[in-house]
Motif scaffolding. Structure first.
Motif, PDB file in Angstrom:
ATOM      1  N   SER A   1      17.229 -13.020 -19.174  1.00 32.53           N
ATOM      2  CA  SER A   1      18.357 -12.538 -19.244  1.00 32.53           C
ATOM      3  C   SER A   1      18.619 -11.274 -18.141  1.00 32.53           C
ATOM      4  N   ALA A   2      17.150 -10.742 -18.021  1.00 30.30           N
ATOM      5  CA  ALA A   2      17.183  -9.230 -17.376  1.00 30.30           C
ATOM      6  C   ALA A   2      16.953  -9.749 -15.823  1.00 30.30           C
ATOM      7  N   SER A   3      17.066  -8.606 -14.734  1.00 30.15           N
ATOM      8  CA  SER A   3      16.637  -8.721 -13.355  1.00 30.15           C
ATOM      9  C   SER A   3      16.307  -7.392 -12.763  1.00 30.15           C
ATOM     10  N   PHE A   4      15.118  -7.099 -13.087  1.00 27.77           N
ATOM     11  CA  PHE A   4      14.644  -5.851 -12.218  1.00 27.77           C
ATOM     12  C   PHE A   4      13.406  -6.090 -11.579  1.00 27.77           C
ATOM     13  N   ARG A   5      13.013  -5.063 -10.892  1.00 24.99           N
ATOM     14  CA  ARG A   5      11.883  -5.213 -10.065  1.00 24.99           C
ATOM     15  C   ARG A   5      10.986  -3.904  -9.995  1.00 24.99           C
TER      16      ARG A   5
ATOM     17  N   THR B   1      15.388  10.172 -14.885  1.00 28.31           N
ATOM     18  CA  THR B   1      15.802   8.957 -14.369  1.00 28.31           C
ATOM     19  C   THR B   1      14.145   8.355 -13.985  1.00 28.31           C
ATOM     20  N   TYR B   2      13.820   7.523 -14.336  1.00 29.46           N
ATOM     21  CA  TYR B   2      12.448   6.726 -14.345  1.00 29.46           C
ATOM     22  C   TYR B   2      12.301   5.776 -13.415  1.00 29.46           C
ATOM     23  N   LEU B   3      11.299   5.361 -12.857  1.00 28.17           N
ATOM     24  CA  LEU B   3      10.870   4.421 -11.996  1.00 28.17           C
ATOM     25  C   LEU B   3      10.068   3.275 -12.593  1.00 28.17           C
ATOM     26  N   VAL B   4      10.611   2.049 -12.338  1.00 21.01           N
ATOM     27  CA  VAL B   4       9.736   0.720 -12.926  1.00 21.01           C
ATOM     28  C   VAL B   4       8.481   0.956 -12.265  1.00 21.01           C
ATOM     29  N   GLN B   5       7.492   1.238 -12.827  1.00 16.34           N
ATOM     30  CA  GLN B   5       6.136   1.230 -12.073  1.00 16.34           C
ATOM     31  C   GLN B   5       5.358  -0.135 -12.235  1.00 16.34           C
ATOM     32  N   ASP B   6       5.323  -0.686 -13.490  1.00 15.10           N
ATOM     33  CA  ASP B   6       4.368  -1.837 -13.603  1.00 15.10           C
ATOM     34  C   ASP B   6       4.834  -2.652 -14.552  1.00 15.10           C
ATOM     35  N   PHE B   7       4.194  -3.964 -14.839  1.00 15.37           N
ATOM     36  CA  PHE B   7       4.449  -4.690 -15.798  1.00 15.37           C
ATOM     37  C   PHE B   7       3.394  -5.191 -16.333  1.00 15.37           C
ATOM     38  N   ARG B   8       2.942  -4.698 -17.529  1.00 13.06           N
ATOM     39  CA  ARG B   8       1.521  -4.824 -18.253  1.00 13.06           C
ATOM     40  C   ARG B   8       1.475  -6.074 -18.944  1.00 13.06           C
TER      41      ARG B   8
ATOM     42  N   SER C   1      -3.470 -13.226 -12.186  1.00  8.32           N
ATOM     43  CA  SER C   1      -3.212 -11.943 -13.033  1.00  8.32           C
ATOM     44  C   SER C   1      -3.129 -10.965 -11.698  1.00  8.32           C
ATOM     45  N   THR C   2      -2.836  -9.644 -12.129  1.00  7.87           N
ATOM     46  CA  THR C   2      -2.601  -8.779 -11.061  1.00  7.87           C
ATOM     47  C   THR C   2      -3.597  -7.329 -11.846  1.00  7.87           C
ATOM     48  N   ILE C   3      -4.237  -6.603 -11.028  1.00  8.11           N
ATOM     49  CA  ILE C   3      -4.689  -5.369 -11.256  1.00  8.11           C
ATOM     50  C   ILE C   3      -4.348  -4.322  -9.919  1.00  8.11           C
ATOM     51  N   GLY C   4      -3.687  -3.458 -10.299  1.00 17.00           N
ATOM     52  CA  GLY C   4      -3.206  -2.399  -9.199  1.00 17.00           C
ATOM     53  C   GLY C   4      -2.849  -3.227  -7.836  1.00 17.00           C
ATOM     54  N   ARG C   5      -3.496  -2.987  -6.785  1.00 13.28           N
ATOM     55  CA  ARG C   5      -3.078  -3.836  -5.590  1.00 13.28           C
ATOM     56  C   ARG C   5      -3.900  -4.914  -5.193  1.00 13.28           C
ATOM     57  N   THR C   6      -4.322  -5.589  -6.396  1.00 12.46           N
ATOM     58  CA  THR C   6      -5.083  -6.945  -6.429  1.00 12.46           C
ATOM     59  C   THR C   6      -4.256  -8.003  -7.174  1.00 12.46           C
ATOM     60  N   LEU C   7      -4.431  -9.230  -6.531  1.00 14.55           N
ATOM     61  CA  LEU C   7      -4.115 -10.315  -7.226  1.00 14.55           C
ATOM     62  C   LEU C   7      -5.472 -11.099  -7.561  1.00 14.55           C
ATOM     63  N   LEU C   8      -5.712 -11.469  -8.644  1.00 15.33           N
ATOM     64  CA  LEU C   8      -6.572 -12.280  -8.970  1.00 15.33           C
ATOM     65  C   LEU C   8      -6.442 -13.724  -9.345  1.00 15.33           C
ATOM     66  N   VAL C   9      -7.057 -14.792  -8.708  1.00 10.12           N
ATOM     67  CA  VAL C   9      -6.884 -15.940  -8.971  1.00 10.12           C
ATOM     68  C   VAL C   9      -8.065 -16.735  -9.470  1.00 10.12           C
TER      69      VAL C   9
ATOM     70  N   ARG D   1       2.692  -2.718  -4.943  1.00  6.69           N
ATOM     71  CA  ARG D   1       3.051  -3.356  -6.377  1.00  6.69           C
ATOM     72  C   ARG D   1       4.075  -4.358  -6.182  1.00  6.69           C
ATOM     73  N   ARG D   2       5.185  -4.134  -5.459  1.00  8.30           N
ATOM     74  CA  ARG D   2       6.052  -5.155  -5.497  1.00  8.30           C
ATOM     75  C   ARG D   2       5.731  -6.452  -4.727  1.00  8.30           C
ATOM     76  N   LYS D   3       4.867  -6.328  -3.667  1.00  8.66           N
ATOM     77  CA  LYS D   3       4.421  -7.519  -2.952  1.00  8.66           C
ATOM     78  C   LYS D   3       3.380  -8.028  -3.792  1.00  8.66           C
ATOM     79  N   VAL D   4       2.418  -7.483  -4.615  1.00  8.58           N
ATOM     80  CA  VAL D   4       1.627  -8.016  -5.557  1.00  8.58           C
ATOM     81  C   VAL D   4       2.190  -9.002  -6.655  1.00  8.58           C
ATOM     82  N   PHE D   5       3.294  -8.503  -7.196  1.00  9.61           N
ATOM     83  CA  PHE D   5       4.000  -9.234  -8.170  1.00  9.61           C
ATOM     84  C   PHE D   5       4.560 -10.418  -7.541  1.00  9.61           C
ATOM     85  N   ALA D   6       5.323 -10.405  -6.086  1.00  9.24           N
ATOM     86  CA  ALA D   6       5.782 -11.152  -5.590  1.00  9.24           C
ATOM     87  C   ALA D   6       4.902 -12.519  -5.325  1.00  9.24           C
ATOM     88  N   LEU D   7       3.832 -12.125  -4.933  1.00 10.08           N
ATOM     89  CA  LEU D   7       2.649 -13.115  -4.803  1.00 10.08           C
ATOM     90  C   LEU D   7       2.269 -13.937  -6.038  1.00 10.08           C
ATOM     91  N   GLN D   8       2.333 -13.031  -7.109  1.00 13.03           N
ATOM     92  CA  GLN D   8       1.780 -13.630  -8.463  1.00 13.03           C
ATOM     93  C   GLN D   8       2.932 -14.529  -8.870  1.00 13.03           C
TER      94      GLN D   8
END
Length: 224
Positions: free
Chosen positions: A204-208, A130-137, A52-60, A30-37
């Motif tokens: 203002s935020a910076s998280f991944r 404690t929660y894990l940042v899993q996705d950006f919808r 856009s992104t869906i799961g492990r896929t980048l759609l162009v 997921r981190r790599k997919v978002f980095a690609l986006q």
């Protein structure tokens, strides 16, 4: 066509190309997919209509009069080579956000009832994890938080009323779990509380993906 053990680019119709990231570590994917986006969007390429992104896929999605699948594939392969490998990424961050609860008492009561506990016990359950940042919808612009056995609703427990407009920083509960909206959005989720908007606002935020989030009740934060 596969270009590496963890990167595949294929055609998806006449105006769309898919880049699929493969790895046993779902978080790294997921981190790599978002980095690609982000990298793709930063170039502002003419003729690229949507990324856009869906799961492990980048759609162009692209204009077929300006791009072919072959040229888009070459661009994605070149872009992928510039993305940091897992060992090169920065360490994960831990955040603590003050949760201001109680403004939507009816929603809080519904969420607590769905779990068979009182509102106070429900908030205690939310804030001791404690929660894990899993996705950006998209397009709701929400930050999805995940923890195994964390509070969530069944589909049948979701309110059937019309969607409401919520502000940046609103914390909600749905069948997906906890979400924090980082932009003004419409939602049918139950409103659990709010955090300061600057914690999640894009400017203002910076998280991944993979960062850790912990909520603190307002009273707890003021005593520390």
């Amino acid at each position: 066509m596969r270009f590496s053990p963890t990167f595949t680019v294929i055609r998806s119709g006449t105006t769309q190309t898919m880049a699929i990231v493969g790895d046993v570590d779902a978080l790294s994917v997921r981190r790599k997919v978002f980095a690609l986006q982000r990298a793709m969007e930063s170039y502002g390429l003419t003729g690229v209509d949507k990324v856009s992104t869906i799961g492990r896929t980048l759609l162009v999605d692209y204009d077929p009069f300006q791009w072919s699948h072959a040229s888009m594939r070459s661009a994605l392969v070149a872009l992928e080579s510039t993305i940091s490998r897992p060992g090169e990424t920065q360490p994960l961050k831990h955040f603590e956000w003050t949760l201001y609860a109680g403004e939507e008492e009816n929603d809080l009561q519904l969420a607590a009832s769905a779990h068979g506990i009182t509102p106070e016990s429900f908030l205690a359950r939310v804030t001791r994890r404690t929660y894990l940042v899993q996705d950006f919808r998209m397009p709701s612009m929400s930050l999805e938080l995940f923890r195994r056995n964390s509070p969530r609703l069944k589909a049948a427990q979701l309110p059937q009323e019309k969607a409401r407009l919520v502000s940046c920083g609103t914390v909600t509960l749905s069948s997906d779990g906890l979400c924090v909206y980082n932009a003004e959005s419409l939602t049918r989720d139950l409103v659990i509380g709010r955090i300061k908007a600057e914690c999640v606002a894009p400017d203002s935020a910076s998280f991944r993906v993979g960062d850790r989030i912990r909520f603190r009740r307002q009273s707890e934060a003021s005593n520390q």
